[in-house]
Scaffold this active site. Structure first.
Site, PDB file in Angstrom:
ATOM      1  CE  LYS A 235      -2.209  -0.968   3.852  1.00  0.00           C
ATOM      2  NZ  LYS A 235      -1.569  -2.237   4.243  1.00  0.00           N
TER       3      LYS A 235
ATOM      4  NE  ARG B 254      -4.335  -1.042   9.900  1.00  0.00           N
ATOM      5  CZ  ARG B 254      -3.259  -0.469   9.375  1.00  0.00           C
ATOM      6  NH1 ARG B 254      -3.321   0.743   8.881  1.00  0.00           N
ATOM      7  NH2 ARG B 254      -2.134  -1.117   9.349  1.00  0.00           N
TER       8      ARG B 254
ATOM      9  NE  ARG C 242       6.893  -2.602   6.004  1.00  0.00           N
ATOM     10  CZ  ARG C 242       5.581  -2.383   6.090  1.00  0.00           C
ATOM     11  NH1 ARG C 242       4.898  -2.040   5.018  1.00  0.00           N
ATOM     12  NH2 ARG C 242       4.973  -2.536   7.221  1.00  0.00           N
TER      13      ARG C 242
ATOM     14  NE  ARG D  96       5.912   0.076  10.119  1.00  0.00           N
ATOM     15  CZ  ARG D  96       4.722   0.031   9.521  1.00  0.00           C
ATOM     16  NH1 ARG D  96       4.574   0.519   8.304  1.00  0.00           N
ATOM     17  NH2 ARG D  96       3.696  -0.498  10.124  1.00  0.00           N
TER      18      ARG D  96
ATOM     19  NE  ARG E 292       1.755  -4.163  11.460  1.00  0.00           N
ATOM     20  CZ  ARG E 292       2.697  -3.847  10.576  1.00  0.00           C
ATOM     21  NH1 ARG E 292       3.914  -4.320  10.724  1.00  0.00           N
ATOM     22  NH2 ARG E 292       2.414  -3.067   9.575  1.00  0.00           N
TER      23      ARG E 292
HETATM   24  P1  AMP Z   1       0.622   0.986   8.964  1.00  0.00           P
HETATM   25  O1  AMP Z   1       1.791   1.886   8.792  1.00  0.00           O
HETATM   26  O2  AMP Z   1      -0.552   1.382   8.109  1.00  0.00           O
HETATM   27  O3  AMP Z   1       0.969  -0.478   8.815  1.00  0.00           O
HETATM   28  O4  AMP Z   1       0.106   1.178  10.469  1.00  0.00           O
HETATM   29  C1  AMP Z   1       0.959   0.894  11.561  1.00  0.00           C
HETATM   30  C2  AMP Z   1       0.155   0.816  12.846  1.00  0.00           C
HETATM   31  O5  AMP Z   1      -0.505   2.074  13.074  1.00  0.00           O
HETATM   32  C3  AMP Z   1      -0.975  -0.210  12.883  1.00  0.00           C
HETATM   33  O6  AMP Z   1      -0.506  -1.512  13.219  1.00  0.00           O
HETATM   34  C4  AMP Z   1      -1.888   0.386  13.950  1.00  0.00           C
HETATM   35  O7  AMP Z   1      -1.345   0.187  15.239  1.00  0.00           O
HETATM   36  C5  AMP Z   1      -1.784   1.876  13.643  1.00  0.00           C
HETATM   37  N1  AMP Z   1      -2.790   2.316  12.667  1.00  0.00           N
HETATM   38  C6  AMP Z   1      -2.551   2.908  11.447  1.00  0.00           C
HETATM   39  N2  AMP Z   1      -3.682   3.196  10.814  1.00  0.00           N
HETATM   40  C7  AMP Z   1      -4.692   2.773  11.622  1.00  0.00           C
HETATM   41  C8  AMP Z   1      -6.111   2.773  11.516  1.00  0.00           C
HETATM   42  N3  AMP Z   1      -6.742   3.263  10.436  1.00  0.00           N
HETATM   43  N4  AMP Z   1      -6.828   2.267  12.558  1.00  0.00           N
HETATM   44  C9  AMP Z   1      -6.234   1.789  13.653  1.00  0.00           C
HETATM   45  N5  AMP Z   1      -4.895   1.734  13.815  1.00  0.00           N
HETATM   46  C10 AMP Z   1      -4.121   2.227  12.819  1.00  0.00           C
END
Ligand code: AMP
Length: 212
Positions: free
Chosen positions: A13, A88, A123, A156, A167
């Protein structure tokens, strides 16, 4: 063009969001990047979300919605935006609809769970601007340094194998249902994420009805 990028963690993404943002001239809004930035700044928001993020759990819907509601009203979103990693949960999707934010298209990048773990191991993410890299599929031009802003790239914290599994569970339990939600609205486009970055990008542009 207001679009959403759906997909498991590591499905691509972030990478596709960056490409589409340049191609369509609209910003990518990544809640993950916004929250990581808040943590790096040591802001109240950052402190509030740190534990959820470190554990690979979802941040509460109300926190996410307050960030998004404000962000999509910024002037740079007037011709559209790409939501990366949000919504999400069903509650977030319904809240976006309830706010009258019109979504034109939802692209789901499909990658099998078995492929995710190896992708995540390679990554890297820029600690400055949040740009996504992969040591094999999308390396930085200079090792360890972001091509875009020159800040160091890093692994990360939530990309460690145990957290990735958590996740993925969260994705299947809370996020995958959104495919049905947007399918019922006639907005869902499924794209194979298990192909080269260029091929996935071409398929997305075609699904959006853009010439390639
Ligand atoms: P990402 O970078 O999109 O993989 O997001 C990393 C982390 O941020 C996720 O594992 C959640 O802890 C938090 N997070 C990001 N976007 C959301 C969302 N829309 N709803 C809830 N938690 C989020």
């Amino acid at each position: 063009m207001n679009m959403i990028l759906l997909g498991a963690p590591g499905a691509g993404k972030g990478t596709q969001g960056e490409l589409l943002s340049k191609q369509l001239q609209i910003p990518t809004i990544s809640t993950g990047n916004m929250l990581r930035e808040a943590m790096a700044n040591g802001s109240d928001l950052g402190k509030q979300v740190k534990q959820y993020m470190d554990e690979g759990a979802l941040v509460p819907d109300d926190v996410i919605m307050s960030i998004i509601a404000e962000r999509v009203t910024q002037p740079d979103c007037k011709n559209g935006f790409i939501l990366d990693g949000v919504p999400r949960t069903l509650a977030q999707a319904q809240a976006i609809d309830a706010k009258g934010v019109a979504i034109d298209c939802v692209v789901s990048l499909e990658v099998e769970d078995e492929k995710i773990a190896s992708r995540m191991a390679g990554r890297r993410v820029c600690t400055g601007c949040g740009a996504s890299y992969h040591i094999v599929n999308k390396p930085t031009k200079t090792e360890g340094v972001c091509d875009l802003c020159g800040a160091p790239v890093a692994i990360r914290k939530d990309d460690q194998p145990e957290t990735v599994l958590r996740r993925l569970e969260v994705y299947h339990a809370s996020t995958e249902v959104l495919k049905d939600y947007y399918k019922a609205q006639g907005k869902l486009r499924l794209i194979c994420g298990d192909q080269s970055i260029e091929d996935a990008n071409r398929d997305i542009l075609r699904a959006l009805g853009k010439t390639v």
